[in-house]
Design an enzyme around this catalytic site. Structure first.
Site, mmCIF file in Angstrom:
data_model
loop_
_atom_site.group_PDB
_atom_site.id
_atom_site.type_symbol
_atom_site.label_atom_id
_atom_site.label_comp_id
_atom_site.label_asym_id
_atom_site.label_seq_id
_atom_site.Cartn_x
_atom_site.Cartn_y
_atom_site.Cartn_z
ATOM 1 N N ARG A 1 -7.912 -0.976 -4.637
ATOM 2 C CA ARG A 1 -8.862 -1.559 -5.084
ATOM 3 C C ARG A 1 -10.326 -0.971 -5.190
ATOM 4 O O ARG A 1 -11.268 -1.448 -5.883
ATOM 5 C CB ARG A 1 -9.070 -2.777 -4.674
ATOM 6 C CG ARG A 1 -8.112 -3.968 -4.780
ATOM 7 C CD ARG A 1 -7.767 -5.058 -3.781
ATOM 8 N NE ARG A 1 -7.404 -4.575 -2.496
ATOM 9 C CZ ARG A 1 -7.066 -5.459 -1.690
ATOM 10 N NH1 ARG A 1 -7.301 -6.822 -1.822
ATOM 11 N NH2 ARG A 1 -6.730 -4.800 -0.423
ATOM 12 N N ARG A 32 -4.253 -4.055 -12.336
ATOM 13 C CA ARG A 32 -3.862 -5.126 -11.330
ATOM 14 C C ARG A 32 -3.702 -6.426 -12.131
ATOM 15 O O ARG A 32 -2.958 -7.391 -12.010
ATOM 16 C CB ARG A 32 -4.392 -4.908 -10.217
ATOM 17 C CG ARG A 32 -4.394 -6.131 -9.173
ATOM 18 C CD ARG A 32 -3.061 -5.852 -8.150
ATOM 19 N NE ARG A 32 -3.439 -6.623 -6.952
ATOM 20 C CZ ARG A 32 -3.070 -8.060 -6.902
ATOM 21 N NH1 ARG A 32 -2.941 -8.682 -8.371
ATOM 22 N NH2 ARG A 32 -3.367 -8.604 -5.950
ATOM 23 N N TYR A 44 6.528 -6.733 11.158
ATOM 24 C CA TYR A 44 6.379 -7.821 9.986
ATOM 25 C C TYR A 44 7.680 -8.523 9.932
ATOM 26 O O TYR A 44 7.459 -9.734 9.561
ATOM 27 C CB TYR A 44 6.390 -6.888 8.842
ATOM 28 C CG TYR A 44 4.949 -6.506 8.676
ATOM 29 C CD1 TYR A 44 3.818 -7.305 8.234
ATOM 30 C CD2 TYR A 44 4.409 -5.095 8.761
ATOM 31 C CE1 TYR A 44 2.275 -7.049 8.469
ATOM 32 C CE2 TYR A 44 3.017 -4.869 8.773
ATOM 33 C CZ TYR A 44 2.158 -5.640 8.498
ATOM 34 O OH TYR A 44 0.735 -5.427 8.324
ATOM 35 N N ARG A 75 -4.630 4.975 1.129
ATOM 36 C CA ARG A 75 -5.094 3.785 0.166
ATOM 37 C C ARG A 75 -6.065 4.448 -0.929
ATOM 38 O O ARG A 75 -6.862 3.710 -1.595
ATOM 39 C CB ARG A 75 -5.715 2.686 0.847
ATOM 40 C CG ARG A 75 -4.884 1.822 1.948
ATOM 41 C CD ARG A 75 -4.092 0.964 0.925
ATOM 42 N NE ARG A 75 -3.340 0.142 1.539
ATOM 43 C CZ ARG A 75 -3.256 -1.037 2.031
ATOM 44 N NH1 ARG A 75 -4.349 -1.731 2.058
ATOM 45 N NH2 ARG A 75 -2.287 -1.678 2.573
ATOM 46 N N ASP A 122 4.723 -0.147 -1.392
ATOM 47 C CA ASP A 122 4.483 -0.461 0.043
ATOM 48 C C ASP A 122 5.363 -0.584 1.145
ATOM 49 O O ASP A 122 6.432 -0.363 0.913
ATOM 50 C CB ASP A 122 3.994 -2.166 -0.206
ATOM 51 C CG ASP A 122 3.162 -2.798 1.001
ATOM 52 O OD1 ASP A 122 1.959 -2.623 0.843
ATOM 53 O OD2 ASP A 122 3.595 -2.974 2.052
HETATM 54 O O1 CP3 Z 1 -2.784 4.551 -2.108
HETATM 55 C C1 CP3 Z 1 -1.875 4.401 -1.037
HETATM 56 O O2 CP3 Z 1 -2.142 5.040 -0.125
HETATM 57 C C2 CP3 Z 1 -0.429 4.035 -1.520
HETATM 58 C C3 CP3 Z 1 -0.062 2.683 -1.532
HETATM 59 C C4 CP3 Z 1 0.165 1.887 -0.280
HETATM 60 C C5 CP3 Z 1 -0.060 0.424 -0.227
HETATM 61 N N1 CP3 Z 1 0.342 -0.059 0.899
HETATM 62 C C6 CP3 Z 1 -0.606 -0.265 -1.278
HETATM 63 C C7 CP3 Z 1 -1.102 -1.655 -1.106
HETATM 64 C C8 CP3 Z 1 0.589 2.477 0.926
HETATM 65 C C9 CP3 Z 1 1.127 3.881 1.483
HETATM 66 C C10 CP3 Z 1 0.700 0.948 1.795
HETATM 67 C C11 CP3 Z 1 1.167 1.153 3.272
HETATM 68 C C12 CP3 Z 1 1.095 0.033 3.793
HETATM 69 N N2 CP3 Z 1 1.244 -1.518 3.608
HETATM 70 C C13 CP3 Z 1 0.645 -0.245 5.467
HETATM 71 C C14 CP3 Z 1 0.758 1.023 6.096
HETATM 72 C C15 CP3 Z 1 -0.730 1.576 6.254
HETATM 73 C C16 CP3 Z 1 -1.699 0.758 6.815
HETATM 74 O O3 CP3 Z 1 -2.569 0.519 6.199
HETATM 75 O O4 CP3 Z 1 -1.650 0.916 7.874
HETATM 76 C C17 CP3 Z 1 0.904 -1.418 5.813
HETATM 77 C C18 CP3 Z 1 0.576 -1.939 7.287
HETATM 78 C C19 CP3 Z 1 1.155 -2.298 4.420
HETATM 79 C C20 CP3 Z 1 1.206 -3.742 4.540
HETATM 80 C C21 CP3 Z 1 0.307 -4.233 3.576
HETATM 81 N N3 CP3 Z 1 0.131 -4.107 2.312
HETATM 82 C C22 CP3 Z 1 -0.981 -5.249 4.110
HETATM 83 C C23 CP3 Z 1 -1.157 -5.649 5.349
HETATM 84 C C24 CP3 Z 1 -1.527 -5.711 2.650
HETATM 85 C C25 CP3 Z 1 -2.388 -6.557 2.802
HETATM 86 C C26 CP3 Z 1 -3.900 -5.833 2.851
HETATM 87 C C27 CP3 Z 1 -4.864 -5.727 1.721
HETATM 88 O O5 CP3 Z 1 -5.305 -4.798 1.609
HETATM 89 O O6 CP3 Z 1 -4.526 -6.401 0.796
HETATM 90 C C28 CP3 Z 1 -0.758 -4.912 1.674
HETATM 91 C C29 CP3 Z 1 -1.141 -4.938 0.296
HETATM 92 C C30 CP3 Z 1 -1.377 -3.586 -0.424
HETATM 93 N N4 CP3 Z 1 -0.667 -2.589 -0.432
HETATM 94 C C31 CP3 Z 1 -2.531 -3.440 -1.439
HETATM 95 C C32 CP3 Z 1 -2.206 -2.046 -1.777
HETATM 96 C C33 CP3 Z 1 -3.046 -1.561 -2.844
HETATM 97 C C34 CP3 Z 1 -3.473 -4.441 -1.890
HETATM 98 C C35 CP3 Z 1 -2.766 -5.357 -2.916
HETATM 99 C C36 CP3 Z 1 -3.816 -5.678 -4.080
HETATM 100 O O7 CP3 Z 1 -3.981 -5.121 -4.819
HETATM 101 O O8 CP3 Z 1 -4.185 -6.824 -3.899
#
Ligand code: CP3
Length: 350
Positions: free
Chosen positions: A30, A39, A152, A26, A76
């Site tokens: 943010r 964003r 999911y 991540r 994602d």
């Molecule tokens: O920088 C990085 O790591 C690359 C981008 C990346 C994102 N999601 C961007 C993202 C990666 C590798 C993921 C993987 C992901 N997505 C996982 C596996 C890793 C982990 O955390 O266990 C999972 C379970 C998801 C599913 C997911 N996506 C959830 C549950 C959420 C909501 C939670 C949150 O943080 O808001 C997301 C959204 C998401 N994916 C965001 C980002 C930057 C936030 C979106 C925003 O900008 O509002």
């Protein structure tokens, strides 16, 4: 194209490195005000990942701002369910939301086995990012592990227990395997597509590994991760040359089995003791991790001290520094920078 900084690739292969390389799960997100700005302009998260220019911009931000040793493509894991026929929405401060879920044999039959072309927007973002990076650092591609994607697709959103997904395993194991197989084939096509488009290595995220029993984990998760690794490694001249990292959050009970996967590196979370993990996994694989992301709420001297302690415990070989899970959005950017700088300035005495 030759990479100017290939530390992560060399560390993943178990080769000598001048210093331990670092990237952070991540890292694009943010924690960076620069991300929040893009964003805001993009309107939605999904629009951002579907617009290659925007995805490229935020993928490169952490390389410029934090100085990490790799970029990870901004996308994602949930793009796979969408490509298979289950569109999702990302709801502000609640997370992912699927309108349709999978419950019956017919639902599974109606799902499409995705190929890389179904995810052309990710493939285009990888090509554009590779061009813009111009060899500065490697680009990491990724996908969710089939079990995490299954969770999911069955639940339709996040959950504390994922009890609906687990119920599916206990009540309809045969159907569960059908669905996992379809996700696995889609994921193989997708990761091959990412590697062929220029991803230099890939990580498989099994975020919900920790909710299964050891026996269930072998049957419903590891088996499919193994299939993906084997399929990618089988193409010796193309995808087989690129490192694979498997990160299974909470799978402390599966470390010995994970040591047998046809992958290059295993990600550890912060609950996993480093020395014990090395013993269980064996010496052949590189280990990645495993700082508690919450340590980054501490003061800078504490972050520095703990990061150096972690580096010493992993040792100079076969380690890629990272967190034990993703960065939280309210962590201070300067604290993240302190962690990256500490790791990059550290040298083992020869
Ligand atoms: O920088 C990085 O790591 C690359 C981008 C990346 C994102 N999601 C961007 C993202 C990666 C590798 C993921 C993987 C992901 N997505 C996982 C596996 C890793 C982990 O955390 O266990 C999972 C379970 C998801 C599913 C997911 N996506 C959830 C549950 C959420 C909501 C939670 C949150 O943080 O808001 C997301 C959204 C998401 N994916 C965001 C980002 C930057 C936030 C979106 C925003 O900008 O509002």
């Amino acid at each position: 194209m030759n990479l100017k900084n290939d530390l992560i690739i060399r560390a993943a292969r178990g080769e000598q490195v001048e210093r331990t390389p670092v990237w952070l799960m991540r890292q694009a997100g943010r924690v960076l005000p620069e991300y929040r700005e893009v964003r805001k302009q993009a309107g939605s998260f999904i629009n951002m990942i579907k617009t290659p220019e925007l995805a490229t911009e935020v993928t490169i931000q952490p390389v410029d701002i934090l100085g990490v040793d790799a970029a990870i493509i901004f996308s994602d894991i949930l793009v796979i369910p969408e490509a298979m026929g289950l569109p999702y929405d990302m709801i502000e401060s609640r997370g992912p939301w699927f309108e349709k879920t999978v419950a019956t044999e017919e639902d599974i039959r109606n799902l499409h086995t995705a190929d890389a072309g179904d995810l052309h927007y990710v493939i285009d973002a990888i090509k554009l990012t590779k061009k813009e990076l111009n060899g500065r650092v490697p680009l990491i591609g990724f996908a969710g592990a089939p079990w995490t994607i299954f969770s999911y697709m069955v639940e339709g959103h996040g959950s504390k227990t994922f009890s609906k997904a687990k119920k599916f395993l206990y009540t309809q194991p045969h159907l569960a395997h059908q669905l996992l197989e379809k996700i696995t084939q889609s994921t193989i096509h997708y990761l091959e597509g990412q590697m062929n488009a220029g991803a230099d290595l890939v990580q498989i995220f099994d975020s919900w590994a920790g909710i299964l029993s050891p026996e269930q984990y072998n049957e419903f998760s590891l088996r499919y991760i193994a299939k993906i690794c084997d399929a990618l490694k089988a193409k010796k001249e193309t995808t087989g040359k690129k490192p694979i990292i498997v990160f299974a959050k909470g799978a402390f009970f599966a470390r010995e089995e994970m040591g047998k996967l046809n992958c290059d590196a295993i990600g550890l979370d912060w609950n996993m003791d480093i020395t014990e993990s090395r013993k269980l996994i064996g010496t052949s694989k590189t280990l990645q991790g495993n700082m508690d992301p919450c340590l980054l709420y501490a003061d800078l001297p504490t972050i520095k001290k703990e990061a150096e302690k972690m580096l010493r415990e992993f040792g100079p070989l076969k380690h890629i520094a990272n967190l034990g899970h993703g960065l939280y959005p309210d962590i201070e950017k300067d604290n993240v920078k302190c962690l990256v700088d500490t790791i990059q300035n550290f040298r083992f005495k020869s």
